[in-house]
Scaffold this motif. Structure first.
Motif, PDB file in Angstrom:
ATOM      1  N   PRO A 128      19.243  -4.451 -11.106  1.00 26.83           N
ATOM      2  CA  PRO A 128      18.179  -5.321 -11.614  1.00 26.83           C
ATOM      3  C   PRO A 128      16.818  -4.990 -11.020  1.00 26.83           C
ATOM      4  CG  PRO A 128      19.521  -6.478 -10.006  1.00 26.83           C
ATOM      5  CD  PRO A 128      20.189  -5.164 -10.235  1.00 26.83           C
ATOM      6  N   SER A 129      15.800  -5.379 -11.761  1.00 25.08           N
ATOM      7  CA  SER A 129      14.418  -5.174 -11.324  1.00 25.08           C
ATOM      8  C   SER A 129      13.901  -6.425 -10.622  1.00 25.08           C
ATOM      9  CB  SER A 129      13.541  -4.858 -12.536  1.00 25.08           C
ATOM     10  OG  SER A 129      12.170  -4.894 -12.193  1.00 25.08           O
ATOM     11  N   THR A 130      13.028  -6.215  -9.653  1.00 23.19           N
ATOM     12  CA  THR A 130      12.392  -7.340  -8.971  1.00 23.19           C
ATOM     13  C   THR A 130      11.057  -7.715  -9.618  1.00 23.19           C
ATOM     14  OG1 THR A 130      11.315  -5.833  -7.406  1.00 23.19           O
ATOM     15  CG2 THR A 130      13.456  -6.734  -6.764  1.00 23.19           C
ATOM     16  N   PRO A 167      29.986 -10.388  -6.065  1.00 26.57           N
ATOM     17  CA  PRO A 167      29.726 -11.163  -7.291  1.00 26.57           C
ATOM     18  C   PRO A 167      28.826 -12.372  -7.069  1.00 26.57           C
ATOM     19  CG  PRO A 167      32.000 -10.446  -7.275  1.00 26.57           C
ATOM     20  CD  PRO A 167      31.419 -10.035  -5.949  1.00 26.57           C
ATOM     21  N   SER A 168      28.969 -13.044  -5.927  1.00 25.34           N
ATOM     22  CA  SER A 168      28.119 -14.210  -5.670  1.00 25.34           C
ATOM     23  C   SER A 168      26.651 -13.803  -5.548  1.00 25.34           C
ATOM     24  CB  SER A 168      28.570 -14.923  -4.394  1.00 25.34           C
ATOM     25  OG  SER A 168      28.457 -14.068  -3.264  1.00 25.34           O
ATOM     26  N   GLN A 169      26.390 -12.634  -4.974  1.00 28.26           N
ATOM     27  CA  GLN A 169      25.014 -12.153  -4.866  1.00 28.26           C
ATOM     28  C   GLN A 169      24.463 -11.769  -6.237  1.00 28.26           C
ATOM     29  OE1 GLN A 169      26.188  -9.195  -1.803  1.00 28.26           O
ATOM     30  NE2 GLN A 169      24.461  -9.964  -0.614  1.00 28.26           N
ATOM     31  N   ALA A 170      25.301 -11.150  -7.051  1.00 31.33           N
ATOM     32  CA  ALA A 170      24.867 -10.782  -8.400  1.00 31.33           C
ATOM     33  C   ALA A 170      24.553 -12.028  -9.223  1.00 31.33           C
ATOM     34  CB  ALA A 170      25.944  -9.947  -9.087  1.00 31.33           C
ATOM     35  N   LEU A 171      25.385 -13.056  -9.087  1.00 30.17           N
ATOM     36  CA  LEU A 171      25.144 -14.298  -9.824  1.00 30.17           C
ATOM     37  C   LEU A 171      23.847 -14.957  -9.359  1.00 30.17           C
ATOM     38  CD1 LEU A 171      26.053 -16.447 -11.829  1.00 30.17           C
ATOM     39  CD2 LEU A 171      27.415 -17.483  -9.996  1.00 30.17           C
ATOM     40  N   ALA A 172      23.628 -14.996  -8.047  1.00 30.78           N
ATOM     41  CA  ALA A 172      22.408 -15.608  -7.517  1.00 30.78           C
ATOM     42  C   ALA A 172      21.170 -14.861  -8.000  1.00 30.78           C
ATOM     43  CB  ALA A 172      22.453 -15.639  -5.990  1.00 30.78           C
ATOM     44  N   PHE A 173      21.242 -13.530  -8.039  1.00 36.38           N
ATOM     45  CA  PHE A 173      20.073 -12.773  -8.501  1.00 36.38           C
ATOM     46  C   PHE A 173      19.833 -13.025  -9.991  1.00 36.38           C
ATOM     47  CE2 PHE A 173      17.176  -9.436  -9.489  1.00 36.38           C
ATOM     48  CZ  PHE A 173      16.494  -9.199  -8.305  1.00 36.38           C
ATOM     49  N   ALA A 174      20.905 -13.116 -10.770  1.00 41.08           N
ATOM     50  CA  ALA A 174      20.743 -13.413 -12.195  1.00 41.08           C
ATOM     51  C   ALA A 174      20.112 -14.792 -12.388  1.00 41.08           C
ATOM     52  CB  ALA A 174      22.097 -13.342 -12.898  1.00 41.08           C
ATOM     53  N   GLN A 175      20.504 -15.749 -11.562  1.00 41.26           N
ATOM     54  CA  GLN A 175      19.919 -17.088 -11.654  1.00 41.26           C
ATOM     55  C   GLN A 175      18.454 -17.076 -11.223  1.00 41.26           C
ATOM     56  OE1 GLN A 175      22.927 -18.901  -9.182  1.00 41.26           O
ATOM     57  NE2 GLN A 175      23.940 -19.861 -10.934  1.00 41.26           N
TER      58      GLN A 175
END
Length: 307
Positions: A128-130, A167-175
């Motif tokens: 993902p991009s920041t 997965p929890s980090q990926a979900l948090a970044f998506a949110q």
């Protein structure tokens, strides 16, 4: 001299492969037979083996050509090509790990939530991009804030996606991505009143001082120390005092405490940021948000003690 068939057999390659490399100029023929067939010199086998080894490393033909033409004994062309390919592979591996984490999130969520989770994850690039997070803060920060001050704050406020996300980090970044790309509700101003009041002139002083105060508070957070007056709080108050062209006095501290207030949207941002930054099973990493909470609590305690 070897024929194309003999060269291919010695190298364990096909005639078609040898002909292709010859046509690309990577494996020049030494001569042609009376019948017009290609003939290769004594060094052709070694060069063909080198070409095949480089292709095994997935180096593109233009890079291989540069390596073969490199007359530098140190082999800088090879080093540069390998370094470039390693960087590309690093990016590809990071993208694959993010896709893996996203797939695990879809697999492990309840069936009724999968459609929503797919929509959430579908908005992310991999990795993902920041950029959306940075745009969010540029809207939040005071207008006409100096570039260097903005860059310094963005460095601490925008979390970098981990290379190997849980997965929890990926979900948090998506949110985080979804939250920062959503429009500001209603007629609400993006900047808090306490920041807008500082004006463009005080913005650089305010945020430079806040970054310093957050770093000092983070040390206490890592040691799980309760909020208390001290160097970190002094730097925090000084940042606001400088921005407002005031002095750090008991009256100013009481006024500042009254003007500062929590923002639910920012609280959620920092909560998600902490998840992104914290490896699974690790201690929560301090963020500017948790540092600000600690400092505001320290300010309240200081004011209560002075009353």
């Amino acid at each position: 001299m070897r024929s194309i068939g003999e060269l291919a057999e010695r190298a364990g390659a096909t005639v078609k492969t040898v002909r292709f490399y010859s046509d690309q100029g990577l494996l020049p023929e030494a001569a042609r037979s009376s019948g017009g067939h290609r003939r290769y010199g004594p060094h052709a086998l070694e060069q063909l083996q080198l070409i095949r080894s480089l292709r095994t490393l997935d180096l593109p033909l233009p890079e291989i050509r540069r390596i073969l033409e490199d007359e530098d004994a140190a082999g800088h062309a090879l080093e540069n090509a390998v370094d470039s390919r390693l960087r590309e592979l690093g990016s590809e591996l990071k993208a694959l790990r993010w896709r893996e984490a996203a797939l695990q999130l879809v697999r492990d969520c309840p069936p009724a939530q999968r459609a929503g989770r797919l929509r959430l994850l579908g908005t992310l690039n991999t990795p993902p991009s920041t950029a959306p997070l940075a745009r969010f803060w540029r809207t939040w920060l005071p207008p006409r804030m100096p570039r260097l001050a903005t860059a310094a704050f963005l460095e601490v406020a925008v979390p970098q996606p981990p290379d190997e996300p849980h997965p929890s980090q990926a979900l948090a970044f998506a949110q985080l991505h979804a939250m920062t790309t959503a429009p500001c509700p209603g007629d609400r101003q993006p900047q808090p009143e306490v920041h807008r009041a500082a004006g463009a002139g005080g913005a650089a002083l305010l945020y430079a001082g806040l970054v310093e105060a957050f770093e000092l508070a983070a040390r206490h957070l890592r040691r799980a120390r309760d909020p208390h007056p001290g160097e970190a709080l002094d730097a925090y108050v000084a940042a606001y005092a400088s921005a407002y062209r005031s002095r750090d006095t008991p009256d100013f501290r009481r006024l500042l405490d009254a003007r500062l207030s929590a923002d639910p949207r920012l609280d959620r941002y920092w909560e998600l940021t902490a998840v992104v930054l914290t490896p699974p099973g690790g201690s929560p990493q301090p963020t500017p948000g948790s540092a600000d909470d600690w400092l505001r609590a320290a300010l309240q305690r200081d004011n209560a003690g002075a009353a």
